[in-house]
Design a protein around this motif. Structure first.
Motif, short mmCIF file in Angstrom:
data_model
loop_
_atom_site.label_atom_id
_atom_site.label_comp_id
_atom_site.label_asym_id
_atom_site.label_seq_id
_atom_site.Cartn_x
_atom_site.Cartn_y
_atom_site.Cartn_z
N ILE A 5 -2.92 -3.09 13.47
CA ILE A 5 -4.03 -2.32 12.94
C ILE A 5 -4.34 -2.59 11.47
O ILE A 5 -5.46 -2.75 11.08
CB ILE A 5 -3.68 -0.84 13.05
CG1 ILE A 5 -3.94 -0.39 14.44
CG2 ILE A 5 -4.48 0.01 12.12
CD1 ILE A 5 -3.44 0.97 14.67
N THR A 6 -3.31 -2.58 10.65
CA THR A 6 -3.59 -2.58 9.22
C THR A 6 -3.54 -3.97 8.63
O THR A 6 -3.72 -4.13 7.45
CB THR A 6 -2.54 -1.76 8.47
OG1 THR A 6 -1.32 -2.45 8.55
CG2 THR A 6 -2.43 -0.39 8.99
N GLU A 7 -3.28 -4.95 9.45
CA GLU A 7 -3.03 -6.24 8.86
C GLU A 7 -4.28 -7.02 8.55
O GLU A 7 -5.36 -6.75 9.06
CB GLU A 7 -2.12 -7.04 9.78
CG GLU A 7 -0.68 -6.78 9.46
CD GLU A 7 -0.36 -7.10 8.02
OE1 GLU A 7 -0.63 -8.22 7.57
OE2 GLU A 7 0.14 -6.21 7.32
N GLU A 299 -13.48 -1.11 3.54
CA GLU A 299 -12.29 -1.92 3.26
C GLU A 299 -11.48 -1.31 2.12
O GLU A 299 -12.04 -0.79 1.15
CB GLU A 299 -12.70 -3.35 2.90
CG GLU A 299 -13.20 -4.08 4.13
CD GLU A 299 -13.47 -5.54 3.86
OE1 GLU A 299 -14.15 -5.83 2.85
OE2 GLU A 299 -13.03 -6.37 4.66
N HIS A 300 -10.18 -1.41 2.27
CA HIS A 300 -9.28 -0.89 1.25
C HIS A 300 -8.06 -1.80 1.18
O HIS A 300 -7.85 -2.65 2.05
CB HIS A 300 -8.90 0.56 1.55
CG HIS A 300 -8.42 0.80 2.95
ND1 HIS A 300 -9.28 0.83 4.03
CD2 HIS A 300 -7.17 0.99 3.45
CE1 HIS A 300 -8.58 1.05 5.14
NE2 HIS A 300 -7.30 1.13 4.82
N ARG A 301 -7.26 -1.61 0.14
CA ARG A 301 -6.07 -2.44 -0.06
C ARG A 301 -5.08 -1.67 -0.90
O ARG A 301 -5.41 -0.62 -1.46
CB ARG A 301 -6.48 -3.75 -0.76
CG ARG A 301 -6.93 -3.51 -2.20
CD ARG A 301 -7.28 -4.79 -2.92
NE ARG A 301 -7.47 -4.53 -4.35
CZ ARG A 301 -7.77 -5.46 -5.24
NH1 ARG A 301 -7.95 -6.71 -4.85
NH2 ARG A 301 -7.90 -5.16 -6.51
N CYS A 315 -1.40 7.64 9.56
CA CYS A 315 -1.48 8.05 10.97
C CYS A 315 -2.88 7.71 11.48
O CYS A 315 -3.88 8.15 10.91
CB CYS A 315 -1.23 9.55 11.11
SG CYS A 315 0.51 9.95 10.98
N PHE A 316 -2.93 6.94 12.55
CA PHE A 316 -4.21 6.49 13.11
C PHE A 316 -4.54 7.25 14.37
O PHE A 316 -3.74 7.28 15.32
CB PHE A 316 -4.15 5.01 13.48
CG PHE A 316 -3.85 4.11 12.31
CD1 PHE A 316 -4.85 3.78 11.41
CD2 PHE A 316 -2.59 3.61 12.10
CE1 PHE A 316 -4.59 2.96 10.34
CE2 PHE A 316 -2.32 2.79 11.03
CZ PHE A 316 -3.33 2.47 10.14
N PHE A 317 -5.73 7.83 14.40
CA PHE A 317 -6.22 8.44 15.64
C PHE A 317 -6.96 7.36 16.41
O PHE A 317 -7.92 6.77 15.92
CB PHE A 317 -7.16 9.60 15.35
CG PHE A 317 -6.43 10.82 14.90
CD1 PHE A 317 -5.95 11.73 15.83
CD2 PHE A 317 -6.20 11.06 13.55
CE1 PHE A 317 -5.25 12.86 15.43
CE2 PHE A 317 -5.50 12.19 13.14
CZ PHE A 317 -5.02 13.08 14.08
#
Ligand code: AKG
Ligand code: FE2
Length: 371
Positions: A5-7, A299-301, A315-317
């Motif tokens: 997900i976050t990659e 987008e964020h980092r 936490c991802f819904f």
């Protein structure tokens, strides 16, 4: 939904043999970035070097400036007009920034502290015990490793992460590390409640019935990620988390006091400064899709830091059942002649598959599904 997900958008890169060997040496330690710091590394290995264009255009703010709104959820229950005002602020933040912070969200500060301590205990326990949980097998109930896309990333992140699916099939207590199992499960219950309230407010912010987003399944799945960003001796050369948007409906993020989270706005990186007791909430790609671009998945980092460790829990819904055939497209009630659907209907699995396999071309995965 897959773990990545976050990659960074991990296409298949042609690795040169030297780089491949360096990655393999790092991977075989099973000790992650934390292991490098424990060894006393002063120069970060080349595999962590990022291209310089990741470092341009940061808007410098004082520590106390909050461009991204901090919303007090205690106001929601006060009276109707306070509730409407909060809904208006959530609407504005979701349309403009895709990010806001919440305070008085119903999760006790002691629980937040316990969670950060629990994550820290996990990473700082005996390395030999931790190594036993180091895995790339995404079918495991608790997946701990460093850099999900270790072989396909252009540059590695200065971060270790564990992933655990909490809802709808919570892991058995004994499948979780002793040092953080209770707090992880307890926090998951709280986040689920908060998420349901947020989906109500977001539904109303869209002019829909309060239960709309929940009813279509936005809160059926919950995945937790415990991140550990060790102090970095050369922060200007690497990244804590590469820029990305989240491929879920909604994210609730707990960050500690260190800072480093930034969101992209009009080509500038804006800090999201830590606020004691607050949680960061952001819109994911799937919510952007079903709202037909009304709410933005931005987008964020996370920049690397000389100071550390930094601890955060995202936490991802998302959808409950990974291989569900349920179709998601722009919500009919939001469409009109002037606002025709911008996306075709897709399954979450199709979206995640594309997100994971996409090459490093710097565009949003959402574009692929535009009509
Ligand atoms: O560590 C953070 O603050 C952000 C992590 C993140 O963006 C993610 O897990 O998707
Ligand atoms: Fe994220």
């Amino acid at each position: 939904m897959e773990v990545s997900i976050t990659e960074e958008l991990g296409g298949t890169l042609k690795l040169n043999p030297v780089r491949l060997r360096e990655i393999k040496v790092f991977e075989d330690t099973k000790a992650g970035v934390k292991g490098l710091i424990d060894e006393g590394v002063r120069k970060i290995p080349r595999i962590f070097h990022h291209p310089p264009d990741d470092f341009v255009k940061a808007l410098k703010l004082g520590n106390t400036e909050h461009i991204i709104p901090v919303i007090n959820l205690a106001e929601v229950g006060k009276d109707l007009s306070s509730r409407q005002e909060i809904i208006g602020r959530i609407r504005e933040a979701s349309e403009k920034w895709g990010f806001f912070q919440v305070v008085n969200h119903g999760i006790p500060v002691t629980v937040l502290e316990d969670l950060k301590n629990g994550v820290r205990r996990f990473y700082e326990q005996d390395t030999e015990v931790k190594k036993k949980l180091y895995t790339r097998d995404q079918m495991r109930p608790f997946v701990y490793n460093s850099n999900f896309h270790i072989y396909s990333s252009q540059a590695l992140n200065w971060r270790d992460t564990f992933v655990c699916y909490l809802v709808p099939n919570p892991p058995k207590t004994e499948d979780l590390p002793v040092v953080c199992r209770d707090i992880l499960l307890e926090y998951g219950n709280y986040v689920m409640k908060l998420g349901i309230s947020l989906f109500e407010l977001l539904s109303e912010a869209l002019g829909l019935q309060p239960h709309h987003l929940k009813d279509i399944g936005c809160a059926e799945g919950l995945i937790s990620l415990g991140h550990y960003y060790p102090a970095c001796p050369e922060p200007e050369l690497t990244m804590g988390t590469t820029k990305h948007s989240d491929n879920c409906f909604l994210t609730v993020l707990l960050q500690d006091h260190i800072g480093g989270l930034q969101v992209l706005y009009q080509n500038m990186w804006i800090d999201i400064p830590p606020v004691p007791g607050a949680l960061v909430v952001n819109i994911g790609d799937l919510l952007q899709l079903i709202t037909n671009d009304r709410f933005k998945s931005v987008e964020h980092r996370v920049v690397a830091n000389l100071v550390g460790p930094r601890i955060s829990v995202a936490c991802f819904f998302s959808e409950g059942i990974k291989s569900s055939l349920k179709l998601y497209g722009p919500i009919k009630e939001l469409l009109s002649e002037d606002n025709p659907p911008k996306y075709r209907e897709i399954t979450v699995a199709e979206y995640v598959h594309y997100f994971d396999g996409k090459g490093l071309d710097g565009t949003s995965a959402l574009q692929h599904f535009r009509i």
